[in-house]
Design a protein around this motif. Structure first.
Motif, PDB file in Angstrom:
ATOM      1  N   GLY A 256       0.797  -1.223   0.000  1.00 49.76           N
ATOM      2  CA  GLY A 256       0.000   0.000   0.000  1.00 49.76           C
ATOM      3  C   GLY A 256       0.826   1.267   0.000  1.00 49.76           C
ATOM      4  N   PHE A 257       1.867   1.318   0.804  1.00 49.16           N
ATOM      5  CA  PHE A 257       2.670   2.537   0.882  1.00 49.16           C
ATOM      6  C   PHE A 257       3.366   2.849  -0.439  1.00 49.16           C
ATOM      7  N   PRO A 258       4.047   1.892  -1.066  1.00 46.18           N
ATOM      8  CA  PRO A 258       4.662   2.209  -2.363  1.00 46.18           C
ATOM      9  C   PRO A 258       3.631   2.608  -3.423  1.00 46.18           C
ATOM     10  N   ALA A 259       2.454   1.985  -3.382  1.00 48.61           N
ATOM     11  CA  ALA A 259       1.421   2.347  -4.354  1.00 48.61           C
ATOM     12  C   ALA A 259       1.024   3.806  -4.197  1.00 48.61           C
ATOM     13  N   ALA A 260       0.805   4.229  -2.960  1.00 49.86           N
ATOM     14  CA  ALA A 260       0.420   5.620  -2.729  1.00 49.86           C
ATOM     15  C   ALA A 260       1.557   6.581  -3.087  1.00 49.86           C
ATOM     16  N   LEU A 261       2.762   6.229  -2.712  1.00 51.26           N
ATOM     17  CA  LEU A 261       3.920   7.079  -2.984  1.00 51.26           C
ATOM     18  C   LEU A 261       4.156   7.209  -4.485  1.00 51.26           C
ATOM     19  N   LEU A 262       4.133   6.095  -5.196  1.00 49.17           N
ATOM     20  CA  LEU A 262       4.365   6.121  -6.638  1.00 49.17           C
ATOM     21  C   LEU A 262       3.250   6.851  -7.375  1.00 49.17           C
ATOM     22  N   ALA A 263       2.030   6.722  -6.907  1.00 49.57           N
ATOM     23  CA  ALA A 263       0.927   7.435  -7.549  1.00 49.57           C
ATOM     24  C   ALA A 263       1.122   8.942  -7.422  1.00 49.57           C
ATOM     25  N   GLY A 264       1.524   9.379  -6.236  1.00 45.30           N
ATOM     26  CA  GLY A 264       1.786  10.809  -6.047  1.00 45.30           C
ATOM     27  C   GLY A 264       2.941  11.311  -6.891  1.00 45.30           C
ATOM     28  N   VAL A 265       4.014  10.529  -6.936  1.00 45.53           N
ATOM     29  CA  VAL A 265       5.189  10.926  -7.720  1.00 45.53           C
ATOM     30  C   VAL A 265       4.844  10.974  -9.201  1.00 45.53           C
ATOM     31  N   SER A 266       4.105  10.007  -9.685  1.00 45.10           N
ATOM     32  CA  SER A 266       3.767   9.986 -11.108  1.00 45.10           C
ATOM     33  C   SER A 266       2.853  11.150 -11.473  1.00 45.10           C
ATOM     34  N   GLY A 267       1.927  11.488 -10.584  1.00 41.11           N
ATOM     35  CA  GLY A 267       1.069  12.642 -10.849  1.00 41.11           C
ATOM     36  C   GLY A 267       1.859  13.936 -10.899  1.00 41.11           C
ATOM     37  N   ALA A 268       2.765  14.103  -9.965  1.00 44.83           N
ATOM     38  CA  ALA A 268       3.588  15.312  -9.938  1.00 44.83           C
ATOM     39  C   ALA A 268       4.515  15.377 -11.145  1.00 44.83           C
ATOM     40  N   ALA A 269       5.084  14.247 -11.509  1.00 46.27           N
ATOM     41  CA  ALA A 269       5.992  14.217 -12.666  1.00 46.27           C
ATOM     42  C   ALA A 269       5.234  14.472 -13.957  1.00 46.27           C
ATOM     43  N   GLY A 270       4.036  13.942 -14.078  1.00 44.93           N
ATOM     44  CA  GLY A 270       3.250  14.157 -15.290  1.00 44.93           C
ATOM     45  C   GLY A 270       2.837  15.597 -15.463  1.00 44.93           C
ATOM     46  N   LEU A 271       2.615  16.284 -14.364  1.00 44.69           N
ATOM     47  CA  LEU A 271       2.220  17.685 -14.439  1.00 44.69           C
ATOM     48  C   LEU A 271       3.412  18.633 -14.551  1.00 44.69           C
ATOM     49  N   ALA A 272       4.607  18.158 -14.218  1.00 46.68           N
ATOM     50  CA  ALA A 272       5.788  19.020 -14.180  1.00 46.68           C
ATOM     51  C   ALA A 272       6.209  19.472 -15.575  1.00 46.68           C
ATOM     52  N   SER A 273       6.312  18.567 -16.508  1.00 52.01           N
ATOM     53  CA  SER A 273       6.743  18.944 -17.858  1.00 52.01           C
ATOM     54  C   SER A 273       6.275  17.891 -18.852  1.00 52.01           C
ATOM     55  N   ALA A 274       6.299  18.250 -20.105  1.00 51.17           N
ATOM     56  CA  ALA A 274       5.869  17.335 -21.159  1.00 51.17           C
ATOM     57  C   ALA A 274       6.868  16.193 -21.327  1.00 51.17           C
TER      58      ALA A 274
END
Length: 160
Positions: free
Chosen positions: A53-71
């Motif tokens: 559960g913890f890695p799933a939540a952490l990776l989901a947050g990181v992927s969302g932030a990375a996707g919004l950061a730049s193209a």
């Protein structure tokens, strides 16, 4: 030498009265082992739940932030999101939270069997009715692994 005739072996009165006590002692020992096993299993499923559960939540947050950061970060963000989804799917497939709860219920039920057996053994004479009561609580403990609650509600205490 005369062969002994087949038939029932005579049993002394003392031996008859000690049978229920021996069986209640056996059930107490089984309850102790099962309680400890259920405790270890509950701890294992807590660790599995956290490990997935913890890695799933952490990776989901990181992927969302990375996707919004730049193209340019969208492809790595998508890969990280796939990893997060994999962890989440694994956690859902294993149902570690429900397994943990089932083992906690079982631990409590086995503790009730153990306590009831100890109370019966504290008496001078263990009667067959005492053995029956401990066997009923054992059946309830076995059923505690299944479902949310037993049909009649919580595990009833074994009367002393």
């Amino acid at each position: 030498m005369t062969p002994t005739p087949p038939g029932p072996v005579p049993v002394s009165r003392n031996e008859l009265s000690s049978r229920p006590r021996a069986e209640v002692e056996r059930l107490r020992d089984e309850a102790t082992r099962q309680k400890d096993l259920a405790h270890r299993r509950a701890e294992f499923w807590v660790k599995v739940d956290i490990a997935l559960g913890f890695p799933a939540a952490l990776l989901a947050g990181v992927s969302g932030a990375a996707g919004l950061a730049s193209a340019d970060a969208r492809v790595p963000a998508a890969l990280v999101a796939l990893a997060a989804a994999g962890f989440a799917a694994g956690a859902g497939f294993l149902r570690s939270d429900s397994r943990r709860l089932g083992n906690k219920r079982a631990r409590q039920a086995w503790a009730a069997v153990e306590a009831g057996a100890r109370m019966k053994l504290a008496k001078d004479h263990v009667l067959p009715e005492d053995l029956g009561a401990v066997l009923e609580s054992r059946q309830a403990a076995l059923a505690a692994y299944e479902g949310d609650e037993s049909p009649s509600g919580p595990i009833p205490p074994v009367p002393g």
